[in-house]
Design an enzyme around this catalytic site. Sequence first.
Site, PDB file in Angstrom:
ATOM      1  CG  LEU A  15      -2.108   0.906   1.224  1.00  0.00           C
ATOM      2  CD1 LEU A  15      -3.073   0.498   0.128  1.00  0.00           C
ATOM      3  CD2 LEU A  15      -2.803   0.895   2.570  1.00  0.00           C
ATOM      4  CB  SER A  16       3.973   1.980   1.639  1.00  0.00           C
ATOM      5  OG  SER A  16       5.196   2.679   1.531  1.00  0.00           O
ATOM      6  N   PRO A  17       3.661   3.530  -1.580  1.00  0.00           N
ATOM      7  CG  PRO A  17       3.196   5.732  -2.226  1.00  0.00           C
ATOM      8  CD  PRO A  17       2.763   4.662  -1.268  1.00  0.00           C
ATOM      9  CB  SER A  19       7.079   0.207   0.570  1.00  0.00           C
ATOM     10  OG  SER A  19       6.901   0.572   1.921  1.00  0.00           O
TER      11      SER A  19
END
Lengths: 214, 225
Positions: A15-17, A19
């Site tokens: 969900l974390s870009p 990341s």
Amino acid sequence: MGPLPRTLELFYDVLSPYSWLSFEVLCRYQNIWNINLRLQPSLIAGIMKDSGNKPPALLPRKAQYLASDINLLRQHLQVPIQLPKDLFSVLLEKGSLSAMRFLTAVNLEHPEMLEKVSRELWMRIWSRAAKKAGMSAEQARGLLEKISTPTVKNKLKETTEAACKYGAFGLPVTVAHMDGQTHMLFGSDRMELLAYLLGEKWMGPVPPAVNARL
Amino acid sequence: MGPLPRTLELFYDVLSPYSWLSFEVLCRYQNIWNINLRLQPSLIAGIMKDSGNKPPALLPRKAQYLASDINLLRQHLQVPIQLPKDLFSVLLEKGSLSAMRFLTAVNLEHPEMLEKVSRELWMRIWSRDEDISEPQSILTAAKKAGMSAEQARGLLEKISTPTVKNKLKETTEAACKYGAFGLPVTVAHMDGQTHMLFGSDRMELLAYLLEKWMGPVPPAVNARL
């Protein structure tokens, strides 16, 4: 025998870009630097809750900045990342619990597939160009059945708690273990600093694809 | 005649440690890259208020992370930065209003001194854990930067004038118009485009947009002889 590889843990959530950006850069360097990259699927929602932090996209100017930042980093890092049309729905409503439990199950049963499947999930959320990760339909079905088992649920919880113990207030978090020390670095923009700590050469986010450890 | 230099605006506040890091790296590159560095003294408290953001140090884990991050960046960037003993008092109680008004006055009357005076204020608060809120503190920093006592006192008298107060306000508002929610903010003007970059960790990306990156401590070569 040469010096032992240093372990780098990458705590991430699809969900974390940012990341994804850390992930791609570290995957590129795992065959260049003397490191052992350990991917750690985690739940960013859990980290936010535990640390008292809030997703940056909730602040209008940060959401605006994120959009332009991601655009520039796409070019610089050469990762095909784009903001989904309904960013808020993706980030705040849909979440990533099933996806991260799925990756936890992959990590438990087929760790050699974790990199590819993670990438595929990022591609689905954060890019238009999603392909198949090479898992058989059977394998995928089997894993989907496992995502609600206590084993998988607890493993994801443990990994997320480990990130929190390292001081995480968001993702990605890279933890470098070296010379008896532990360094926790937050964000995809600490890669050059990481290279400096490891005593390795930083060749930018798109290093030449050379295997320096043949 | 070669290509025109690109203008880089650096919006900063001496209360912001990461602003110091951006400042030092850009000062090193101003004689290497084809740029015109414009220092823009701003008020981080004003930006927080206008954007609805909060200082990161208010979240315990961010405060903790800031401490270790600054320690590592000190070595990597070779800037003598250390956290003051009472971080919260410095950041949240004392603030930087007088200091930033003083730098605004310097920018209006003796812009050639702005770099040195800014650095001396950062050295006080973020290297030697010294005060920057008292008039005497500001005068000492200005003199250390090479200003005469007279010049320094003259500028200090001006910090409560409408001209100086308004100029600081305008500069802070300009940062907000560029989308700032904190500092440092670097705005690169090039090829008819404007790029706003937040943080001291977008220098390599900036270089990608402008020219070549040689790490945070480049060889001291003047490439524009």
